[in-house]
Design an enzyme around this catalytic site. Structure first.
Site, PDB file in Angstrom:
ATOM      1  CG  ASN A  11      46.903  -0.959  33.548  1.00 45.48           C
ATOM      2  OD1 ASN A  11      46.831   0.050  34.330  1.00 45.48           O
ATOM      3  ND2 ASN A  11      45.559  -0.969  32.627  1.00 45.48           N
ATOM      4  CE  LYS A  13      42.899  -2.721  34.179  1.00 45.60           C
ATOM      5  NZ  LYS A  13      41.746  -3.468  33.959  1.00 45.60           N
ATOM      6  CG  HIS A  96      43.012   0.633  29.594  1.00 43.37           C
ATOM      7  ND1 HIS A  96      41.853   0.358  30.101  1.00 43.37           N
ATOM      8  CD2 HIS A  96      43.756  -0.511  29.658  1.00 43.37           C
ATOM      9  CE1 HIS A  96      41.906  -0.808  30.510  1.00 43.37           C
ATOM     10  NE2 HIS A  96      42.968  -1.474  30.431  1.00 43.37           N
ATOM     11  CD  GLU A  98      39.868  -0.661  32.869  1.00 41.52           C
ATOM     12  OE1 GLU A  98      40.832  -0.038  33.498  1.00 41.52           O
ATOM     13  OE2 GLU A  98      39.396  -1.847  33.005  1.00 41.52           O
ATOM     14  CD  GLU A 166      44.254  -4.098  27.561  1.00 42.81           C
ATOM     15  OE1 GLU A 166      44.702  -4.815  28.097  1.00 42.81           O
ATOM     16  OE2 GLU A 166      43.728  -3.266  27.803  1.00 42.81           O
ATOM     17  N   GLY A 172      39.122  -7.974  32.797  1.00 45.82           N
ATOM     18  CA  GLY A 172      38.676  -8.315  33.918  1.00 45.82           C
ATOM     19  C   GLY A 172      37.486  -9.263  34.250  1.00 45.82           C
ATOM     20  CB  SER A 211      40.652 -12.534  31.206  1.00 45.53           C
ATOM     21  OG  SER A 211      39.826 -11.643  31.818  1.00 45.53           O
TER      22      SER A 211
END
Ligand code: PGA
Length: 252
Positions: A11, A13, A96, A98, A166, A172, A211
């Site tokens: 991904n 992003k 996701h 985000e 996730e 991250g 991660s």
């Protein structure tokens, strides 16, 4: 149907300009020489999708990071699953964190988007995951079961659906849950999928994301019911991403 191969998905992003196409070409070359035991997907920003599809890469599937809840219409700036399918996407990441957090997407919206992705013939990669507060309050399983039940459309199959677990606090951050915790969450996801979708539920790939890197990939991908990875930062460079994919060469 037979169980799909594991999937290692990148991904990107909101990262990548045209110069980044070289990384995908390099990755495709690596994969051509190694015959990986998993499928490989890159979800670049939408601006790069057409250029990548035109490269006719043999070893990399191309997907998108989001789609709209509708097929077409007055939705300025948005892109539908049908349009993504039309330009060559095989997969669409849906829900996701985000998007859930940054764009207020709740389970109902995620369900509608996943339905769009499935209806046009792409595979929806539906993301679930708990916040750090939910994790600390030991609510992880409760949150995940509720997200799985509400976000996944009732016509899900092993062909049109992939789940990505996730933990939001792992994305991250360089932090990953313990093997025991990943095992427990993936087992619960599997149980709910089998309850809802029977034989297909047993075959739906469940990815771990958050991660993942070349150092922890072997440990994480060895966990029962972990059928691949959703990788952010470590998917941007062909060398790093290929090192994660290569973990599957060590499995029977
Ligand atoms: P990360 O991102 O690998 O950079 O933690 C994963 C994701 O958000 O899908």
């Amino acid at each position: 149907m037979i169980k799909p191969k594991p999937l290692v998905a990148g991904n990107w992003k909101m990262n990548g300009l045209r110069a980044s196409l070289n990384e995908i070409i390099k990755l495709n070359d690596f994969l051509g020489r190694s015959a990986p035991k998993c499928d490989v997907l890159i979800c670049p920003p939408v601006t790069l999708i057409s250029s990548i599809v035109q490269l006719n890469l043999e070893h990399v599937f191309i997907g998108s990071q989001d789609c709209h809840t509708n097929t077409n219409g007055a939705h300025t700036g948005d892109i539908s699953a049908e349009m993504l399918r039309d330009i060559g996407c095989s997969h669409i990441i849906i829900g996701h964190s985000e998007r859930r957090v940054g764009h207020g997407e709740d389970n109902e919206i995620v369900n509608k988007k996943a339905t769009q992705a499935q209806t046009v013939g792409t595979t929806a990669i539906i993301c679930v995951g708990e916040t750090i507060h939910e994790y600390e309050a030991k609510k992880t399983l409760e949150v995940i079961v509720s997200q799985i039940n509400s976000s996944i459309p009732s016509h899900a199959t092993a062909e049109n659906t992939i789940i990505a677990y996730e933990p939001i606090w792992a994305i991250g951050s360089g932090k990953v849950p313990t093997v025991g915790s990943v095992k427990e969450v993936h087992a619960v996801i599997r149980k709910v999928l089998v309850e809802r979708f029977g034989n297909d539920g047993d075959k739906i790939n469940i990815l771990y994301g958050g991660s993942v890197n070349a150092s922890n990939a072997h440990t994480l991908m060895s966990v029962v019911n972990v059928n691949g990875a959703l990788v952010g930062g470590a998917s941007l460079k062909a060398d790093d991403f290929f090192n994660i994919i290569s973990v599957y060469d060590q499995f029977d």
